[in-house]
Write a protein that holds these residues in place. Structure first.
Motif, PDB file in Angstrom:
ATOM      1  N   VAL A 103      -0.219  15.693   9.018  1.00 27.27           N
ATOM      2  CA  VAL A 103      -0.975  15.550   7.770  1.00 27.27           C
ATOM      3  C   VAL A 103      -2.379  16.152   7.890  1.00 27.27           C
ATOM      4  O   VAL A 103      -2.960  16.571   6.903  1.00 27.27           O
ATOM      5  CB  VAL A 103      -1.053  14.082   7.266  1.00 27.27           C
ATOM      6  CG1 VAL A 103       0.323  13.556   6.937  1.00 27.27           C
ATOM      7  CG2 VAL A 103      -1.753  13.200   8.255  1.00 27.27           C
TER       8      VAL A 103
ATOM      9  N   LEU B 176       3.044  12.710  13.144  1.00 26.99           N
ATOM     10  CA  LEU B 176       2.708  12.669  11.715  1.00 26.99           C
ATOM     11  C   LEU B 176       1.216  12.863  11.437  1.00 26.99           C
ATOM     12  O   LEU B 176       0.842  13.531  10.484  1.00 26.99           O
ATOM     13  CB  LEU B 176       3.178  11.346  11.097  1.00 26.99           C
ATOM     14  CG  LEU B 176       4.567  11.373  10.467  1.00 26.99           C
ATOM     15  CD1 LEU B 176       4.983   9.966  10.043  1.00 26.99           C
ATOM     16  CD2 LEU B 176       4.613  12.306   9.257  1.00 26.99           C
TER      17      LEU B 176
ATOM     18  N   LEU C 296       7.739   8.959   4.397  1.00 29.59           N
ATOM     19  CA  LEU C 296       6.518   8.513   5.089  1.00 29.59           C
ATOM     20  C   LEU C 296       5.499   9.657   5.158  1.00 29.59           C
ATOM     21  O   LEU C 296       4.301   9.457   4.922  1.00 29.59           O
ATOM     22  CB  LEU C 296       6.868   8.017   6.497  1.00 29.59           C
ATOM     23  CG  LEU C 296       5.768   7.250   7.239  1.00 29.59           C
ATOM     24  CD1 LEU C 296       5.308   6.031   6.453  1.00 29.59           C
ATOM     25  CD2 LEU C 296       6.241   6.813   8.623  1.00 29.59           C
TER      26      LEU C 296
ATOM     27  N   GLU D 216       3.810   9.985   1.819  1.00 29.36           N
ATOM     28  CA  GLU D 216       2.820   8.923   1.594  1.00 29.36           C
ATOM     29  C   GLU D 216       1.539   9.205   2.374  1.00 29.36           C
ATOM     30  O   GLU D 216       0.437   9.138   1.851  1.00 29.36           O
ATOM     31  CB  GLU D 216       3.370   7.554   2.052  1.00 29.36           C
ATOM     32  CG  GLU D 216       4.490   6.995   1.198  1.00 29.36           C
ATOM     33  CD  GLU D 216       4.066   6.730  -0.227  1.00 29.36           C
ATOM     34  OE1 GLU D 216       2.864   6.540  -0.463  1.00 29.36           O
ATOM     35  OE2 GLU D 216       4.938   6.734  -1.108  1.00 29.36           O
ATOM     36  N   LEU D 217       1.713   9.491   3.657  1.00 28.56           N
ATOM     37  CA  LEU D 217       0.550   9.684   4.515  1.00 28.56           C
ATOM     38  C   LEU D 217      -0.132  11.012   4.222  1.00 28.56           C
ATOM     39  O   LEU D 217      -1.340  11.143   4.349  1.00 28.56           O
ATOM     40  CB  LEU D 217       0.948   9.624   5.987  1.00 28.56           C
ATOM     41  CG  LEU D 217       1.576   8.302   6.446  1.00 28.56           C
ATOM     42  CD1 LEU D 217       1.983   8.384   7.898  1.00 28.56           C
ATOM     43  CD2 LEU D 217       0.604   7.148   6.249  1.00 28.56           C
TER      44      LEU D 217
ATOM     45  N   GLY E 168      -0.783  12.388   1.505  1.00 28.24           N
ATOM     46  CA  GLY E 168      -1.773  12.236   0.450  1.00 28.24           C
ATOM     47  C   GLY E 168      -3.110  11.776   0.973  1.00 28.24           C
ATOM     48  O   GLY E 168      -4.155  12.080   0.420  1.00 28.24           O
ATOM     49  N   VAL E 169      -3.075  11.048   2.086  1.00 23.48           N
ATOM     50  CA  VAL E 169      -4.315  10.502   2.626  1.00 23.48           C
ATOM     51  C   VAL E 169      -5.168  11.565   3.279  1.00 23.48           C
ATOM     52  O   VAL E 169      -6.377  11.472   3.319  1.00 23.48           O
ATOM     53  CB  VAL E 169      -4.003   9.379   3.648  1.00 23.48           C
ATOM     54  CG1 VAL E 169      -5.275   8.759   4.187  1.00 23.48           C
ATOM     55  CG2 VAL E 169      -3.137   8.329   3.012  1.00 23.48           C
ATOM     56  N   ALA E 170      -4.525  12.573   3.812  1.00 21.67           N
ATOM     57  CA  ALA E 170      -5.278  13.473   4.674  1.00 21.67           C
ATOM     58  C   ALA E 170      -5.205  14.933   4.270  1.00 21.67           C
ATOM     59  O   ALA E 170      -5.744  15.787   4.941  1.00 21.67           O
ATOM     60  CB  ALA E 170      -4.748  13.337   6.101  1.00 21.67           C
TER      61      ALA E 170
END
Ligand SMILES: [Zn+2]
Lengths: 166, 326
Positions: free
Chosen positions: A14, A10, A39, A42-43, A45-47
């Protein structure tokens, strides 16, 4: 690809650093597995911005020319306000702007900094690497306190570094 | 400010008139639960941080956190920080700065928090439940934590009533003004986060600039003195409530750099010491003209040593400390 493998990749997914083959497998799994899909979303969006920004951040080779001209004088480059002020200025007029820059930066900073608890004056240190080392050491220690507001400490540290004129 | 006071007052009233059977926890219990949740919870969210006192700068960042296993933060704004990634995998921090095409490494903060490297003097702190609120759509207890004796800083935490995660932190200075605020705009709890999220995979052409490899152990002053190779100085004056927390010795340009740390349990400052000749000649010359305020701290030279005090404490306190260093 199963859920366990999907989970393991993951981070690379990302960051968009998976090779095409693994990416295809991953996307195939995510299409059929709502758990991994949620998941990943969600993740993701962070990267998601890392890759695209890397291209934007160094626009036209200007920064390289700038580096070649002045930053070789410092082992620790300071992009800061001054360089932002100069960004976009053709290298040939840079010599002129360089003398103007610090004064302008000081005026802007004085206006922007306001009522700092501790420092109202960002002097050029003459030894950026030392200042940087001192800052890093302190922030690392201060944020070892679980009660510390880590985000505020990191932001304050970064802004100080960026605001330190050349 | 008046709004804030009114708001706090209403919250306090609301709490005071809540039925006795609601079993509201004490401030210190909320604090304890909050600290315990740091080591276990996994969540992803969008956080907003404002530094009111420093420069009125506001940042927005995506945050992923999995207990002490990992933390990842990516700046969305301001523009100057956009795209910067800070990833802590519990061993090392990788800080990717796209504008400079560099990844810097630092000792892991999560590792230090896990080892409780900086011991909080819990007896030194008081925690008071001051109300309840909603943050990012979740219900939160509001607690106010301050050192018993020191007056430098009061910190308020908004703590998720279901997960005990801190949703908002506010630092308040001795004059009552808000110094900084961080809060989650959005937060989503997840069962876990893969380890691969907690490292940076930088694009080609990015240089890695390595800092010290691991968190150094905190030493006593005597131990630091033995390692330093020069006489380590310390202040005879400390602001009320502050005490010695420990010292570290690291390398800087082939010399030993000693950091002597002090804390009141909430705020800390460091006195960094390195032999004069480790500094660039230009900075040495400036210090010869007397103490200097730089972007990082307050620097001066004494006994062939260059010293810098750095920490978020009032300027007059810093000069009092500096004047007492021997
Ligand atoms: Zn799956």
């Amino acid at each position: 690809m199963n859920c366990k493998e999907c989970y393991r990749y993951l981070g690379e997914y990302v960051d968009r650093t998976l090779d095409d083959c693994a990416l295809a497998e991953m996307e195939a799994h995510i299409r059929v597995c709502p758990k991994c899909a949620s998941l990943a979303a969600e993740l993701g969006g962070v990267a998601s911005l890392v890759k695209s920004l890397d291209r934007q951040a160094a626009p036209s080779g200007f920064e390289d020319r700038l580096n070649a001209q002045i930053l070789h004088r410092k082992e620790e480059a300071k992009p800061g306000l001054l360089r932002r002020l100069l960004l976009g200025v053709p290298p040939e007029v840079y010599g002129y702007r360089r003398s103007l820059g610090p004064a302008l930066a000081t005026v802007l900073l004085t206006a922007a900094v306001g009522t700092s608890l501790m420092f109202t004056n960002y002097n050029a240190s003459g030894d950026a690497a030392y200042i940087n080392a001192v800052q890093q050491q302190h922030v690392t220690f201060a944020s070892a306190n679980p009660l510390s507001d880590e985000s505020a400490l990191i932001l304050s540290d970064r802004m100080k570094e960026l605001n330190e004129p050349l | 400010m008046r709004y804030l006071l009114t708001f706090t007052y209403i919250l306090t009233l609301a709490f005071a008139y809540a039925p006795a059977s609601s079993a509201a926890p004490s401030g210190s219990l909320v604090l304890k639960r909050m600290l315990a949740s740091e080591g276990s919870r996994a969540y992803v969210g969008t956080q907003v941080t404002t530094l009111a006192a420093d420069s009125n700068v506001t940042s927005e960042q995506k945050v992923a956190r999995y207990g002490y296993k990992g933390m990842r933060m990516e700046y969305l704004s301001p523009q100057r920080l956009k795209g910067e990634v800070i990833a802590d995998n519990g061993k090392v921090i990788m800080h990717y700065i796209p504008s400079r095409k560099v990844v810097r490494t630092h000792p892991s903060r999560l590792a230090m928090q896990r080892q409780r490297l900086m011991q909080m003097s819990r007896g030194n702190l008081k925690a008071k439940l001051v109300g309840s609120d909603r943050i990012a759509g979740r219900s939160a207890y509001v607690i106010e934590v301050s050192p018993v004796r020191s007056r430098v800083l009061t910190r308020k935490f908004w703590v998720d009533t279901a997960t005990w995660v801190k949703l908002k932190t506010e630092d308040i200075g001795p004059n009552g003004a808000v110094i900084s605020t961080s809060y989650f705009k959005k937060i989503k709890y997840v069962p876990s986060i893969p380890a691969s999220m907690f490292k940076v995979n930088p694009p080609d052409g990015v240089r890695v600039k390595r800092g010290p490899a691991s968190a150094s152990r905190l030493l006593s002053l005597e131990q630091a003195q033995d390692k330093a190779g020069f006489r380590v100085l310390s202040p005879s004056y400390l602001p009320p409530g502050f005490r010695f927390a420990g010292a570290t010795v690291t390398r800087f340009r082939g010399d030993n750099m000693v950091a002597v740390r002090y804390t009141d349990g909430m705020t800390s400052f460091s006195i960094m010491q390195v032999p004069d000749n480790a500094l660039k000649p230009r900075f040495q010359r400036r210090l010869r003209g007397g103490p200097e305020r730089t972007g990082a701290g307050y620097s001066w030279k004494q006994n062939g040593i260059s010293l810098t005090i750095i920490g978020r404490i009032p300027y007059n306190q810093i000069t009092n400390i500096a004047d007492s260093v021997k």
